[in-house]
Design a protein around this motif. Structure first.
Motif, PDB file in Angstrom:
ATOM      1  N   ASN A   1     -14.602  92.952 106.647  1.00  0.00           N
ATOM      2  CA  ASN A   1     -13.622  92.417 105.703  1.00  0.00           C
ATOM      3  C   ASN A   1     -14.100  92.499 104.264  1.00  0.00           C
TER       4      ASN A   1
ATOM      5  N   PRO B   1      -9.307  96.259 108.920  1.00  0.00           N
ATOM      6  CA  PRO B   1     -10.531  96.572 108.177  1.00  0.00           C
ATOM      7  C   PRO B   1     -11.423  97.599 108.876  1.00  0.00           C
TER       8      PRO B   1
ATOM      9  N   GLN C   1     -17.510  86.889 102.266  1.00  0.00           N
ATOM     10  CA  GLN C   1     -16.822  87.502 103.403  1.00  0.00           C
ATOM     11  C   GLN C   1     -17.813  88.276 104.268  1.00  0.00           C
TER      12      GLN C   1
ATOM     13  N   CYS D   1     -13.476  95.873 102.880  1.00  0.00           N
ATOM     14  CA  CYS D   1     -12.026  96.066 102.826  1.00  0.00           C
ATOM     15  C   CYS D   1     -11.439  95.326 101.626  1.00  0.00           C
ATOM     16  N   TYR D   2     -11.808  94.059 101.448  1.00  0.00           N
ATOM     17  CA  TYR D   2     -11.310  93.281 100.306  1.00  0.00           C
ATOM     18  C   TYR D   2     -11.715  93.918  98.979  1.00  0.00           C
TER      19      TYR D   2
ATOM     20  N   LYS E   1      -6.442  86.389 104.663  1.00  0.00           N
ATOM     21  CA  LYS E   1      -6.657  86.874 106.022  1.00  0.00           C
ATOM     22  C   LYS E   1      -5.838  86.067 107.016  1.00  0.00           C
TER      23      LYS E   1
ATOM     24  N   GLU F   1      -8.294  86.970 111.705  1.00  0.00           N
ATOM     25  CA  GLU F   1      -9.236  87.061 110.571  1.00  0.00           C
ATOM     26  C   GLU F   1      -9.112  88.396 109.825  1.00  0.00           C
ATOM     27  N   GLU F   2      -8.090  89.200 110.151  1.00  0.00           N
ATOM     28  CA  GLU F   2      -7.925  90.475 109.465  1.00  0.00           C
ATOM     29  C   GLU F   2      -7.250  90.273 108.109  1.00  0.00           C
ATOM     30  N   PRO F   3      -7.677  91.043 107.110  1.00  0.00           N
ATOM     31  CA  PRO F   3      -7.119  90.913 105.760  1.00  0.00           C
ATOM     32  C   PRO F   3      -5.653  91.319 105.689  1.00  0.00           C
TER      33      PRO F   3
END
Length: 125
Positions: A24, A102, A20, A27-28, A65, A70-72
């Motif tokens: 992101n 994120p 990633q 964040c993940y 995402k 593309e945001e989680p």
């Protein structure tokens, strides 16, 4: 499970996070920790090429995402049974998502509250 399978499974899990891009990736990784820390019975695996978190062998939620932004988000498997104003169903019939920005601090209390509802539902369902 033999050691080779365990190594390959760990590699698959790590691979998702390591591939990633920032922000992101961070964040993940933070979401992963929050989810795993929510209950000692939670186990992580990879399903459909994404991290899946199970409790008592039953899928609880996934990390994924949004295709456009593309945001989680956290996808809750039994989302239709969860009532919270921050959860979105979109076109999904059974699942709901909690979108995550994120670029902002995670709302730890919100995430933990929804996880607790989902875990209670899964354990008592």
């Amino acid at each position: 499970m033999n050691y080779l399978n365990l190594f390959l499974e760990m590699n698959d899990k790590e691979h998702f996070y390591l591939q990633q891009k920032e922000p992101n990736k961070s964040c993940y990784l933070a979401l992963r920790s929050i989810i795993i820390d929510a209950n000692p019975k939670i186990e992580e695996t990879i399903k459909y090429s994404m991290p899946c978190f199970c409790i008592e062998k039953k899928p609880l939620c996934y990390l994924w995402k949004d295709k456009k932004t593309e945001e989680p988000y956290i996808l809750f498997v039994d989302g239709k049974l969860l009532q919270h104003h921050k959860l979105e169903s979109g076109t999904r019939k059974k699942m709901k998502v909690l979108p995550i920005n994120p670029n902002q601090d995670l709302d730890l209390v919100l995430i933990q509250d929804i996880l607790k509802m989902a875990i209670d539902l899964k354990i008592n369902y």
